[in-house]
Design a protein around this motif. Sequence first.
Motif, PDB file in Angstrom:
ATOM      1  N   ARG A  27     141.227 -85.973 -56.814  1.00  0.00           N
ATOM      2  CA  ARG A  27     141.558 -86.297 -58.328  1.00  0.00           C
ATOM      3  C   ARG A  27     140.780 -86.941 -58.589  1.00  0.00           C
ATOM      4  NH1 ARG A  27     145.021 -82.343 -59.810  1.00  0.00           N
ATOM      5  NH2 ARG A  27     146.306 -81.466 -57.973  1.00  0.00           N
ATOM      6  N   TRP A  28     140.599 -86.470 -60.164  1.00  0.00           N
ATOM      7  CA  TRP A  28     139.874 -87.327 -60.767  1.00  0.00           C
ATOM      8  C   TRP A  28     140.141 -88.654 -61.779  1.00  0.00           C
ATOM      9  CZ3 TRP A  28     134.692 -87.969 -60.370  1.00  0.00           C
ATOM     10  CH2 TRP A  28     133.721 -87.131 -60.455  1.00  0.00           C
ATOM     11  N   SER A  29     141.391 -88.371 -62.056  1.00  0.00           N
ATOM     12  CA  SER A  29     142.754 -89.301 -62.916  1.00  0.00           C
ATOM     13  C   SER A  29     142.411 -90.602 -61.626  1.00  0.00           C
ATOM     14  CB  SER A  29     143.853 -88.643 -62.870  1.00  0.00           C
ATOM     15  OG  SER A  29     144.399 -87.435 -61.802  1.00  0.00           O
ATOM     16  N   GLN A  30     142.036 -90.025 -60.538  1.00  0.00           N
ATOM     17  CA  GLN A  30     142.746 -91.615 -59.162  1.00  0.00           C
ATOM     18  C   GLN A  30     140.968 -92.782 -59.462  1.00  0.00           C
ATOM     19  OE1 GLN A  30     143.178 -88.265 -55.782  1.00  0.00           O
ATOM     20  NE2 GLN A  30     144.696 -90.134 -55.415  1.00  0.00           N
ATOM     21  N   LEU A  31     140.154 -91.955 -60.148  1.00  0.00           N
ATOM     22  CA  LEU A  31     139.341 -92.804 -60.547  1.00  0.00           C
ATOM     23  C   LEU A  31     139.128 -92.960 -61.669  1.00  0.00           C
ATOM     24  CD1 LEU A  31     136.394 -90.663 -58.481  1.00  0.00           C
ATOM     25  CD2 LEU A  31     137.046 -93.061 -57.550  1.00  0.00           C
ATOM     26  N   GLY A  32     139.871 -92.684 -62.121  1.00  0.00           N
ATOM     27  CA  GLY A  32     140.038 -93.396 -63.938  1.00  0.00           C
ATOM     28  C   GLY A  32     139.677 -92.737 -65.090  1.00  0.00           C
TER      29      GLY A  32
END
Length: 309
Positions: free
Chosen positions: A155-160
């Motif tokens: 998930r993109w949210s895991q990369l901020g």
Amino acid sequence: MAATRSTLHRLVVAGGVLALALAGGATGCSRPAGEAPRAVKVIQNIGSDTMVNLAQAWAEEYQQVAPDVSVEVSGGGSGLGIAALLNGTADIANTSRKIEPEESERLVAQNGRPPREFLVGFDAVAIYVHRDNPLEEISLEDLHDIYAEGGPLDRWSQLGVRHIPRARTDRIIRVSRQNNSGTYHYFRDVVCGKKTDFKLGSLDMNGSKDVVELVARTPAAIGYSGLGYQTPQVKLLRVSRKRGQSGVLPTVATTLDQSYPIARPMFMYTPGEPPEHVRRFLDWVLSPAGQKMVELTGYVPLKAPEVSP
């Protein structure tokens, strides 16, 4: 009537002179009697999709240098190029990876001679995201966790990344290549590890251009492809070797000094020592004129281009 006949007479005479002139011109331009037309020698150049734009540019430019030689280019992947060497349908195989030992052994067994390797340039494997993606850099460790089997990043949210305009999902849509591609094998070895497979569920594309086009249409996508396929619709990410390090953009300079971590050589292979017309073409590819085409098509020449004072 007299004026009309006079006019007609002048037209007939002029027409006769013109016909004679045309006949003379045609005779002057014709091939001397007994001279056979010059045969065109064909070079079949097959292989890497990463290199196909460059190979086509070489072919078109070389036509001006040697009009009696036609270089016919097709892609399909590095593996297809080497297979074409094996079955005798290619004079030159373009590859974005070194030939495998077993492939070389098969060529020796079939032809009685080892393949000849020609290093013709370098390519940086760029990491592409949609141009609206706010992410600016990524590490090899992150890429491993996105692409490698068992990697935890999905998930993109895991990369901020909290928001990507027009993205319908937070899920990272992985775009990859099919397994007959040299880029596929190189990226797997460098990013995932030689003994680690890709995660299932990626969108596997036939060609380098296809990867970039899909990323350009898909806000939540990430993909890898040759630097020469960059378009305004996608963004290049800076890449670092480890998390926390500063990322490096792929350029001619960072490829040659090896500070960009995902760069590889490009090769041409022939089934043994090439015939004279193929050898002349390869010599031209390695010449300053041929290497200039490498630079102009977005790849990295064997030497840094000279800068005019």
